[in-house]
Design a protein around this motif. Structure first.
Motif, mmCIF file in Angstrom:
data_model
loop_
_atom_site.group_PDB
_atom_site.id
_atom_site.type_symbol
_atom_site.label_atom_id
_atom_site.label_comp_id
_atom_site.label_asym_id
_atom_site.label_seq_id
_atom_site.Cartn_x
_atom_site.Cartn_y
_atom_site.Cartn_z
ATOM 1 N N ILE A 122 0.903 -1.244 0.026
ATOM 2 C CA ILE A 122 -0.099 -0.103 -0.041
ATOM 3 C C ILE A 122 0.989 1.278 0.047
ATOM 4 O O ILE A 122 0.445 2.229 -0.812
ATOM 5 C CB ILE A 122 -1.186 -0.084 1.067
ATOM 6 N N GLU A 123 1.964 1.324 0.717
ATOM 7 C CA GLU A 123 2.691 2.278 0.959
ATOM 8 C C GLU A 123 3.513 2.686 -0.450
ATOM 9 O O GLU A 123 3.647 3.738 -0.955
ATOM 10 C CB GLU A 123 3.853 2.258 1.889
ATOM 11 N N LYS A 160 -9.291 1.592 -1.002
ATOM 12 C CA LYS A 160 -9.622 3.005 -0.326
ATOM 13 C C LYS A 160 -8.282 3.779 -0.451
ATOM 14 O O LYS A 160 -8.342 5.071 -0.422
ATOM 15 C CB LYS A 160 -10.177 2.480 1.004
ATOM 16 N N ALA A 161 -7.131 3.094 0.055
ATOM 17 C CA ALA A 161 -5.822 3.838 0.023
ATOM 18 C C ALA A 161 -5.496 4.436 -1.318
ATOM 19 O O ALA A 161 -5.126 5.639 -1.555
ATOM 20 C CB ALA A 161 -4.677 2.923 0.491
ATOM 21 N N ALA A 162 -5.837 3.811 -2.415
ATOM 22 C CA ALA A 162 -5.627 4.299 -3.691
ATOM 23 C C ALA A 162 -6.613 5.557 -4.169
ATOM 24 O O ALA A 162 -6.324 6.538 -4.528
ATOM 25 C CB ALA A 162 -5.744 3.269 -4.825
ATOM 26 N N LYS A 163 -7.906 5.430 -3.738
ATOM 27 C CA LYS A 163 -8.792 6.377 -3.829
ATOM 28 C C LYS A 163 -8.436 7.609 -3.032
ATOM 29 O O LYS A 163 -8.681 8.764 -3.497
ATOM 30 C CB LYS A 163 -10.326 6.135 -3.513
ATOM 31 N N GLU A 164 -7.861 7.542 -1.704
ATOM 32 C CA GLU A 164 -7.446 8.741 -0.897
ATOM 33 C C GLU A 164 -6.356 9.520 -1.595
ATOM 34 O O GLU A 164 -6.427 10.680 -1.585
ATOM 35 C CB GLU A 164 -7.090 8.099 0.384
ATOM 36 N N VAL A 165 -5.591 8.634 -2.320
ATOM 37 C CA VAL A 165 -4.294 9.708 -3.265
ATOM 38 C C VAL A 165 -4.896 9.902 -4.601
ATOM 39 O O VAL A 165 -4.172 10.590 -5.273
ATOM 40 C CB VAL A 165 -3.061 8.951 -3.068
ATOM 41 N N GLY A 166 -6.205 9.757 -4.753
ATOM 42 C CA GLY A 166 -6.457 10.360 -6.201
ATOM 43 C C GLY A 166 -6.751 9.450 -7.290
ATOM 44 O O GLY A 166 -6.714 9.749 -8.458
ATOM 45 N N ALA A 167 -6.335 7.970 -7.156
ATOM 46 C CA ALA A 167 -6.498 7.009 -8.207
ATOM 47 C C ALA A 167 -7.494 7.461 -8.996
ATOM 48 O O ALA A 167 -8.667 7.285 -8.481
ATOM 49 C CB ALA A 167 -6.098 5.603 -7.723
ATOM 50 N N THR A 168 -7.544 7.414 -10.177
ATOM 51 C CA THR A 168 -8.771 7.221 -11.102
ATOM 52 C C THR A 168 -9.790 6.179 -10.976
ATOM 53 O O THR A 168 -10.698 6.178 -10.986
ATOM 54 C CB THR A 168 -8.610 7.553 -12.578
ATOM 55 N N ALA A 188 -16.786 -7.691 -7.551
ATOM 56 C CA ALA A 188 -16.820 -6.374 -8.169
ATOM 57 C C ALA A 188 -17.880 -5.812 -7.649
ATOM 58 O O ALA A 188 -17.678 -4.295 -7.488
ATOM 59 C CB ALA A 188 -17.038 -6.731 -9.819
ATOM 60 N N ARG A 189 -18.896 -6.167 -7.131
ATOM 61 C CA ARG A 189 -19.967 -5.355 -6.654
ATOM 62 C C ARG A 189 -19.619 -4.802 -5.308
ATOM 63 O O ARG A 189 -19.756 -3.745 -4.957
ATOM 64 C CB ARG A 189 -21.149 -6.069 -6.745
ATOM 65 N N THR A 190 -19.103 -5.709 -4.670
ATOM 66 C CA THR A 190 -18.532 -5.467 -3.153
ATOM 67 C C THR A 190 -17.569 -4.351 -3.190
ATOM 68 O O THR A 190 -17.738 -3.287 -2.362
ATOM 69 C CB THR A 190 -18.230 -6.503 -2.312
ATOM 70 N N LEU A 191 -16.606 -4.228 -3.966
ATOM 71 C CA LEU A 191 -15.491 -3.491 -4.068
ATOM 72 C C LEU A 191 -16.078 -2.042 -4.443
ATOM 73 O O LEU A 191 -16.145 -1.023 -4.162
ATOM 74 C CB LEU A 191 -14.409 -3.799 -5.146
ATOM 75 N N ALA A 192 -17.130 -1.918 -5.591
ATOM 76 C CA ALA A 192 -17.928 -0.892 -5.930
ATOM 77 C C ALA A 192 -18.639 -0.202 -4.759
ATOM 78 O O ALA A 192 -18.476 0.963 -4.738
ATOM 79 C CB ALA A 192 -18.565 -1.111 -7.277
ATOM 80 N N GLU A 193 -19.199 -1.033 -4.196
ATOM 81 C CA GLU A 193 -19.958 -0.533 -3.102
ATOM 82 C C GLU A 193 -19.209 -0.047 -1.977
ATOM 83 O O GLU A 193 -19.574 1.057 -1.329
ATOM 84 C CB GLU A 193 -20.951 -1.507 -2.661
ATOM 85 N N LYS A 194 -18.347 -0.757 -1.335
ATOM 86 C CA LYS A 194 -17.572 -0.378 -0.194
ATOM 87 C C LYS A 194 -16.376 0.733 -0.389
ATOM 88 O O LYS A 194 -16.207 1.459 0.456
ATOM 89 C CB LYS A 194 -16.946 -1.720 0.105
#
Length: 415
Positions: A122-123, A160-168, A188-194
């Motif tokens: 993640i880092e 979530k870590a990727a989203k936090e740093v602005g990943a598309t 896929a559905r779980t990832l999209a929702e969570k």
């Protein structure tokens, strides 16, 4: 409601296939055909690889010139800062990137041999994403390699870590074709929702389910409230048993029972270009299209059974789910059986003028200028090890300087 966007990875995953490959000119033609077809994005190459440098820069230049009009050109690198720095040093105008790193316990232990644990993954990823944006990237996708063998808890944390740093978006990689349509839908559905970010679906055919998994994964993401980006390759060419085939996946979206009524493409696709790009890829890779390949195989519209032949003559829809015309098929295939003059690596200017004249392409009257184009054609033949197709010859004649960059493969001892 979310939409489906196609990212073709022929020029990245396809060319990594053992025993196969494409010349830089052939890769460029694939990008041009994908653009004509209306595909959203091409993972067009490796900006950190030395022999890709001229090709990457040349294709970015073609996009700037408007030769490649709408197709996004995305580079693939590892999710490490060193790759980010090198990619932008070699291709400063690069705007779209996918950063890849392994996330499964199997690969973390098996590849890194105890040097890394999941928090290090993640880092590394987050630092690399930040570095890519700092260098001028407009979009950055993050690949979870071997996602299908990664625990859902870890995948959610990673995403979530990727989203936090602005990943598309997050690329969910079924790297070994381990998923089935039921498991990939749920994940896929779980990832999209969570996580609440677009998901990219990347499927392999090790168990023969790349198309079904791609369709189910797309449905899962959209049902989870997000856009989905599905990876394909032309003719399904890819590592081991291949990737999800571009044409077959399009047909599955558009023609399978009830699917297209609810789950729609986010960009307009010209299906009539399917036959053209499939034939070119077959020739360029030197891999024959399977006789029963959906849409483009020789037997897709062939009928031998008396009952079938009678039925299709009366009404083609009796035994054909879609028409061959929709895929751009139907023209007669011409085979030269008499005198034939080819443009090859030892061609002279007289024969070359004859070949180009047959294609209604006029070479410069100036002999030196015409010879410069001929010389490029000779080099292109040397690199491809086969006669060039008409579109390649026309491309070289129209864009000689771009072609020169594509054909320049000078080993670099230092960057």
């Amino acid at each position: 409601m979310g939409k489906i966007f196609i990212i073709d990875v022929t020029n990245r995953d396809g060319v990594q296939t053992a025993r196969l490959g494409l010349s830089k000119l052939e890769k460029t033609l694939i990008n041009i055909y994908l653009d004509e077809m209306g595909i959203f994005q091409s993972e067009f190459g490796f900006p950190t690889t030395k022999h890709e440098r001229g090709y990457v820069e040349a294709n970015l230049e073609l996009a700037k010139m408007g030769v490649i009009r709408n197709l996004r050109l995305e580079g693939w690198i590892r999710a490490i800062v060193a790759d980010v720095d090198l990619a932008f040093r070699r291709a400063p105008s690069l705007k779209h990137l996918n950063l890849s790193i392994s996330t499964s316990e199997q690969m973390i232990n098996g590849k890194f041999q105890g040097r890394k644990v999941f928090k290090d993954i993640i880092e590394d990823m987050t630092i690399a994403v930040n570095a890519a944006y700092a260098k001028g990237a407009e979009t950055v996708g993050v690949n979870a390699e071997d996602a299908s063998r990664t625990s859902i808890v870890n995948l959610i944390e990673f995403a979530k870590a990727a989203k936090e740093v602005g990943a598309t978006r997050l690329r969910y990689c079924d790297t070994l074709g381990y998923d089935n349509p039921f498991t990939i839908y749920e994940t896929a559905r779980t990832l999209a929702e969570k996580v609440g970010m677009p998901i990219e679906i990347h499927c392999h055919g090790d168990l023969g389910m790349a198309i079904g998994n791609s369709l189910a994964g797309a449905k899962g993401v959209i049902d989870g409230g997000q856009d989905v980006y599905v990876n394909t390759t032309v003719n399904g060419i890819g590592e081991r048993a291949g990737n999800a085939d571009l044409v077959a996946f399009l047909l599955a979206i558009l023609k399978s029972k009830g699917f297209g009524e609810k789950y729609q493409l986010g960009h307009e696709v010209d299906l009539s270009k399917a036959w053209k790009i499939a034939r070119f890829a077959s020739y360029a890779f030197d891999v024959e299209i399977p006789i029963n390949q959906p849409g483009v195989g020789r037997n897709c519209f062939a009928h031998a059974s008396g009952i079938h032949a009678d039925g299709v003559i009366k009404d083609s829809q009796n035994y054909e789910l879609y028409g061959y015309e929709e895929l751009g098929r139907g023209e007669a295939l011409m085979v030269e059986t008499g005198r034939e003059i080819c443009a090859g690596q030892y061609s002279g200017i007289s024969g070359f003028r004859h070949v180009m004249g047959n294609m209604s392409v006029e070479l410069p009257e100036d002999k030196d200028e015409a010879n410069k184009i001929l010389e490029l054609v000779r080099y292109a033949n040397v690199e491809a090890h086969k006669p060039l197709v008409e579109d390649e010859l026309i491309f070289i004649a129209k864009y000689p300087e771009i072609s020169r960059r594509l054909l320049t493969l000078t080993p670099l001892m230092n960057d």
